[in-house]
Design a protein around this motif. Structure first.
Motif, PDB file in Angstrom:
ATOM      1  N   ASP A 497       0.836  -1.200   0.000  1.00 61.55           N
ATOM      2  CA  ASP A 497       0.000   0.000   0.000  1.00 61.55           C
ATOM      3  C   ASP A 497       0.881   1.264   0.000  1.00 61.55           C
ATOM      4  O   ASP A 497       2.096   1.190  -0.194  1.00 61.55           O
ATOM      5  CB  ASP A 497      -0.958  -0.009   1.189  1.00 61.55           C
ATOM      6  N   GLY A 498       0.248   2.405   0.253  1.00 63.30           N
ATOM      7  CA  GLY A 498       0.973   3.670   0.234  1.00 63.30           C
ATOM      8  C   GLY A 498       2.086   3.721   1.255  1.00 63.30           C
ATOM      9  O   GLY A 498       3.161   4.302   0.988  1.00 63.30           O
ATOM     10  N   ASP A 499       1.877   3.134   2.442  1.00 65.24           N
ATOM     11  CA  ASP A 499       2.924   3.152   3.469  1.00 65.24           C
ATOM     12  C   ASP A 499       4.160   2.374   3.039  1.00 65.24           C
ATOM     13  O   ASP A 499       5.271   2.661   3.500  1.00 65.24           O
ATOM     14  CB  ASP A 499       2.376   2.581   4.780  1.00 65.24           C
ATOM     15  N   THR A 507       1.387  -5.035   4.708  1.00 67.24           N
ATOM     16  CA  THR A 507       0.358  -5.563   5.602  1.00 67.24           C
ATOM     17  C   THR A 507       0.141  -7.045   5.320  1.00 67.24           C
ATOM     18  O   THR A 507      -0.066  -7.436   4.167  1.00 67.24           O
ATOM     19  CB  THR A 507      -0.979  -4.818   5.414  1.00 67.24           C
ATOM     20  N   ILE A 508       0.197  -7.855   6.361  1.00 66.52           N
ATOM     21  CA  ILE A 508      -0.133  -9.280   6.246  1.00 66.52           C
ATOM     22  C   ILE A 508      -1.468  -9.510   6.951  1.00 66.52           C
ATOM     23  O   ILE A 508      -1.663  -9.060   8.081  1.00 66.52           O
ATOM     24  CB  ILE A 508       0.958 -10.181   6.856  1.00 66.52           C
ATOM     25  N   ARG A 509      -2.365 -10.209   6.290  1.00 67.77           N
ATOM     26  CA  ARG A 509      -3.695 -10.477   6.842  1.00 67.77           C
ATOM     27  C   ARG A 509      -3.880 -11.977   7.033  1.00 67.77           C
ATOM     28  O   ARG A 509      -3.635 -12.774   6.140  1.00 67.77           O
ATOM     29  CB  ARG A 509      -4.759  -9.931   5.892  1.00 67.77           C
ATOM     30  N   ASP A 510      -4.315 -12.380   8.224  1.00 64.17           N
ATOM     31  CA  ASP A 510      -4.565 -13.781   8.555  1.00 64.17           C
ATOM     32  C   ASP A 510      -5.973 -14.171   8.121  1.00 64.17           C
ATOM     33  O   ASP A 510      -6.941 -13.492   8.452  1.00 64.17           O
ATOM     34  CB  ASP A 510      -4.399 -13.999  10.062  1.00 64.17           C
ATOM     35  N   ARG A 511      -6.096 -15.251   7.393  1.00 67.65           N
ATOM     36  CA  ARG A 511      -7.378 -15.715   6.860  1.00 67.65           C
ATOM     37  C   ARG A 511      -8.419 -16.020   7.933  1.00 67.65           C
ATOM     38  O   ARG A 511      -9.595 -15.683   7.797  1.00 67.65           O
ATOM     39  CB  ARG A 511      -7.136 -16.995   6.036  1.00 67.65           C
ATOM     40  N   ASP A 512      -8.011 -16.664   9.014  1.00 69.87           N
ATOM     41  CA  ASP A 512      -8.968 -17.145  10.014  1.00 69.87           C
ATOM     42  C   ASP A 512      -9.353 -16.080  11.036  1.00 69.87           C
ATOM     43  O   ASP A 512     -10.533 -15.866  11.318  1.00 69.87           O
ATOM     44  CB  ASP A 512      -8.395 -18.372  10.726  1.00 69.87           C
ATOM     45  N   SER A 513      -8.352 -15.392  11.588  1.00 68.95           N
ATOM     46  CA  SER A 513      -8.621 -14.392  12.622  1.00 68.95           C
ATOM     47  C   SER A 513      -8.902 -13.015  12.038  1.00 68.95           C
ATOM     48  O   SER A 513      -9.410 -12.136  12.745  1.00 68.95           O
ATOM     49  CB  SER A 513      -7.428 -14.303  13.579  1.00 68.95           C
ATOM     50  N   TRP A 517      -1.164  -7.164  10.415  1.00 71.41           N
ATOM     51  CA  TRP A 517       0.024  -6.599  11.051  1.00 71.41           C
ATOM     52  C   TRP A 517       1.041  -6.211   9.977  1.00 71.41           C
ATOM     53  O   TRP A 517       0.979  -6.679   8.845  1.00 71.41           O
ATOM     54  CB  TRP A 517       0.634  -7.579  12.063  1.00 71.41           C
ATOM     55  N   ARG A 518       1.936  -5.331  10.352  1.00 70.37           N
ATOM     56  CA  ARG A 518       2.942  -4.816   9.421  1.00 70.37           C
ATOM     57  C   ARG A 518       4.258  -5.585   9.590  1.00 70.37           C
ATOM     58  O   ARG A 518       4.671  -5.908  10.701  1.00 70.37           O
ATOM     59  CB  ARG A 518       3.201  -3.320   9.666  1.00 70.37           C
ATOM     60  N   VAL A 519       4.885  -5.838   8.450  1.00 66.63           N
ATOM     61  CA  VAL A 519       6.161  -6.551   8.424  1.00 66.63           C
ATOM     62  C   VAL A 519       7.074  -5.856   7.419  1.00 66.63           C
ATOM     63  O   VAL A 519       6.613  -5.388   6.373  1.00 66.63           O
ATOM     64  CB  VAL A 519       5.961  -8.035   8.026  1.00 66.63           C
ATOM     65  N   LYS A 520       8.353  -5.812   7.710  1.00 74.07           N
ATOM     66  CA  LYS A 520       9.309  -5.214   6.789  1.00 74.07           C
ATOM     67  C   LYS A 520       9.378  -6.028   5.499  1.00 74.07           C
ATOM     68  O   LYS A 520       9.284  -7.252   5.521  1.00 74.07           O
ATOM     69  CB  LYS A 520      10.697  -5.151   7.428  1.00 74.07           C
ATOM     70  N   GLU A 526      10.518 -14.826   5.177  1.00 72.97           N
ATOM     71  CA  GLU A 526      10.805 -15.536   6.428  1.00 72.97           C
ATOM     72  C   GLU A 526       9.555 -15.606   7.306  1.00 72.97           C
ATOM     73  O   GLU A 526       9.284 -16.631   7.944  1.00 72.97           O
ATOM     74  CB  GLU A 526      11.942 -14.839   7.169  1.00 72.97           C
ATOM     75  N   GLU A 527       8.793 -14.525   7.361  1.00 76.26           N
ATOM     76  CA  GLU A 527       7.572 -14.479   8.174  1.00 76.26           C
ATOM     77  C   GLU A 527       6.562 -15.528   7.704  1.00 76.26           C
ATOM     78  O   GLU A 527       6.014 -16.287   8.516  1.00 76.26           O
ATOM     79  CB  GLU A 527       6.957 -13.082   8.090  1.00 76.26           C
ATOM     80  N   ILE A 528       6.301 -15.579   6.408  1.00 79.91           N
ATOM     81  CA  ILE A 528       5.322 -16.527   5.871  1.00 79.91           C
ATOM     82  C   ILE A 528       5.833 -17.961   5.987  1.00 79.91           C
ATOM     83  O   ILE A 528       5.093 -18.872   6.379  1.00 79.91           O
ATOM     84  CB  ILE A 528       4.980 -16.194   4.407  1.00 79.91           C
ATOM     85  N   ALA A 529       7.109 -18.150   5.673  1.00 82.17           N
ATOM     86  CA  ALA A 529       7.685 -19.496   5.734  1.00 82.17           C
ATOM     87  C   ALA A 529       7.572 -20.088   7.133  1.00 82.17           C
ATOM     88  O   ALA A 529       7.283 -21.273   7.305  1.00 82.17           O
ATOM     89  CB  ALA A 529       9.141 -19.463   5.280  1.00 82.17           C
ATOM     90  N   GLY A 530       7.789 -19.253   8.140  1.00 85.23           N
ATOM     91  CA  GLY A 530       7.695 -19.735   9.512  1.00 85.23           C
ATOM     92  C   GLY A 530       6.293 -20.115   9.931  1.00 85.23           C
ATOM     93  O   GLY A 530       6.104 -20.939  10.826  1.00 85.23           O
ATOM     94  N   ARG A 531       5.296 -19.523   9.256  1.00 85.01           N
ATOM     95  CA  ARG A 531       3.909 -19.783   9.621  1.00 85.01           C
ATOM     96  C   ARG A 531       3.279 -20.940   8.849  1.00 85.01           C
ATOM     97  O   ARG A 531       2.264 -21.479   9.287  1.00 85.01           O
ATOM     98  CB  ARG A 531       3.075 -18.509   9.411  1.00 85.01           C
TER      99      ARG A 531
END
Length: 533
Positions: A497-499, A507-513, A517-520, A526-531
């Motif tokens: 997005d603009g930011d 911005t990462i959005r969780d499907r279930d909840s 949240w913001r991630v660099k 790495e963030e997605i792979a860990g999840r």
């Protein structure tokens, strides 16, 4: 179930085979999302059971350390394999034919109910799914008695809907597609193996069969594995592969198909410890399904009662799931875990065993000789440390990849209420698949198609795609893009997005909840792979 079947076709999970020609009953194709889902399930099974197994430490609940290895056996095997294993003589279902409609039905799958009208009482049968039974039975009863829907009160029903197996005489039975009663034949056996021809001559001597299970390929290779590797008992041999059964009446979506895929383990152990190994595998396989999301009340582990067991077995259990197409309170088998004793190895060594003998003896023909001879090969095992020679006992966890896929789809399908782009509450269809088996792990969206956002989004997409399945989507409002991914079961959506242009975060959005949240940018992979691992 109708909603799930519709979604599976609409989103590319499953299609009926040869659909443009009207389809072929009992065969299903996996679409772009379905093939990834099924592959993920098979990969998770192979990883957890075989490649990631640590043979140096004792697993919780296991009697000792053990080793695991794998095979990939041919679909067509020597015909003697199926004679010795009992499949040629015993691998059959009971069927009934309708002399009027020429329909053929599996005896235990026809259900019906007694109804009386105009002084006549008949047992009306149906072959539809459980949720449609009442409606179909009423429709057929009205048609048989030549009544209109407004005269439905003239029908007097007696008892609940039950299996045709409970009916001793068929003279008052109305077959599913018949107009008159008494058209069904007496039940008779129907062998489920597909025949084929090997070679150019096409004679009876060239007859072979498509395998009805993958297990026999493991048994006939037992000695090859022991001789060519350093495995020591206890150890397991695993295989994933296609099997074929000529089901009389395939039904319930992919639950009962003519072509399907199995994930089987034959675990070889010392007879004295076989009961403990059976209990270990029974509990471990149940936990595997729970860990991947089948953790609710629709999953159960059912130990067979003593009268269900073969006398050479000390235990058999089924892992079962309450599929939506089954009647209330009924479960369908996902996996069987069986203690098979030395039945299989002895059969391939000595000849077809008579399961009714105790202790087991080779079945004899009219000439007093073995009905079907075994290989004559010595399949006993000699312990290299104690020098003890014995025929191993076998524990068999046998799972269906297609049934597992269907169960995970059924469990994942949910509907909830979420606001749309304008804040209005709308029904959201979401496939809450465990991230590990989800077909697509992440979707990447540029908020708008300008200001450099698509370029950054494409870079993120390419970085993710190098690790696991991901999609890039820039079409439509971002809310609609979220909905598309929810239906596909994608666990995480990433929006540029603009930011992002100023602080290098996304911005990462969780499907279930629906948490965001913001991630660099540099940390997204790495963030997605860990999840999803």
């Amino acid at each position: 179930m109708e909603k799930l079947v519709s979604l599976c076709k609409r989103r590319g999970f499953m299609f009926q085979s040869s659909e443009i020609y009207g389809g072929i009953n009992g065969f299903w194709d996996y679409g772009p999302l379905g093939v990834e889902l099924k592959r993920n399930i098979k990969d998770a099974w192979w990883h957890d059971m075989i490649t990631a197994h640590d043979e140096l430490d004792v697993r919780p609940g296991a009697p000792s350390t053990y080793e695991m290895t794998g095979l990939d056996c041919t679909i067509i095997m020597h015909p003697q394999v199926w004679k010795v294993s009992g499949h040629q003589d015993l691998f059959s279902d009971m069927m009934v034919d309708c002399k009027e409609s020429k329909g053929r039905y599996r005896y235990d799958q026809l259900r019906g109910r007694w109804v009386e009208a105009k002084g006549q009482k008949v047992f009306v049968t149906t072959k539809v799914e459980a949720e449609e039974e009442d409606e179909d039975l009423q429709r057929r009863a009205l048609k048989f008695f030549n009544l209109r829907a407004k005269n439905v009160e003239e029908l007097s029903w007696d008892g609940d809907t039950v299996s045709l197996e409970t009916i001793s005489e068929f003279e008052n039975v109305l077959a599913p597609e018949a107009k008159s009663v008494g058209s069904l034949t007496e039940p008779r056996e129907f062998n489920l193996m597909f025949k084929t021809i090997v070679g150019a001559m096409g004679t009876e001597a060239d007859t072979a069969f498509l395998r009805p299970e993958t297990a026999q390929g493991i048994f006939v290779n037992f000695k090859n594995v022991v001789d060519s590797t350093r495995v020591k008992i206890p150890f397991g041999i695993a295989q994933v592969g296609k099997s074929f059964r000529n089901e009389i009446t395939p039904r319930n979506f992919t639950f009962r198909s003519r072509e399907f895929e199995q994930m089987e383990i034959e675990f070889f152990c010392h007879p004295d410890s076989s009961r403990k190994w059976y209990e270990y595998w029974r509990d471990r396989r149940m936990q595997w399904y729970k860990d991947l999301g089948l953790a609710g009340e629709r999953l159960q582990l059912r130990d067979h009662a003593p009268d269900e067991l073969s006398h050479y077995s000390t235990g058999t259990a089924d892992i079962e799931y309450a599929f939506p197409f089954l009647p209330e309170g009924e479960y369908g088998e996902l996996e069987g875990i069986a203690h098979r004793g030395d039945f299989d190895l002895r059969s391939h060594m000595e000849g077809k065993l008579d399961p009714n003998t105790c202790p087991l003896e080779v079945e004899k023909g009219e000439d007093g000789k073995p009905k079907y001879r075994g290989s004559g090969k010595d399949l006993t095992y000699r312990d290299p440390e104690t020098n003890e020679k014995y025929l191993p006992h076998v524990i068999e966890p046998s799972a269906g990849a297609d049934r597992a896929t269907l169960a995970f789809l059924c469990e994942a399908y949910q509907e909830d209420e979420q606001p749309d782009d304008k804040g209005k509450m709308q029904t959201r269809v979401v496939m809450k698949l465990h991230p590990r088996i989800a077909p697509v792990k992440a979707a990447v969206f540029p908020l708008v198609k300008k200001e450099g956002m698509p370029e950054i989004a494409k870079d993120v997409y390419r970085a993710l795609k190098a690790k696991f399945p991901a999609v890039y989507d820039e079409k439509g409002a971002v809310g609609r893009r979220y909905r598309r991914q929810d239906e596909a079961g994608t666990p995480y959506c990433i929006t540029i997005d603009g930011d992002t242009l100023t602080d290098k975060t996304v911005t990462i959005r969780d499907r279930d909840s629906l948490e965001q949240w913001r991630v660099k940018l540099d940390d997204v992979v790495e963030e997605i792979a860990g999840r999803v691992s």
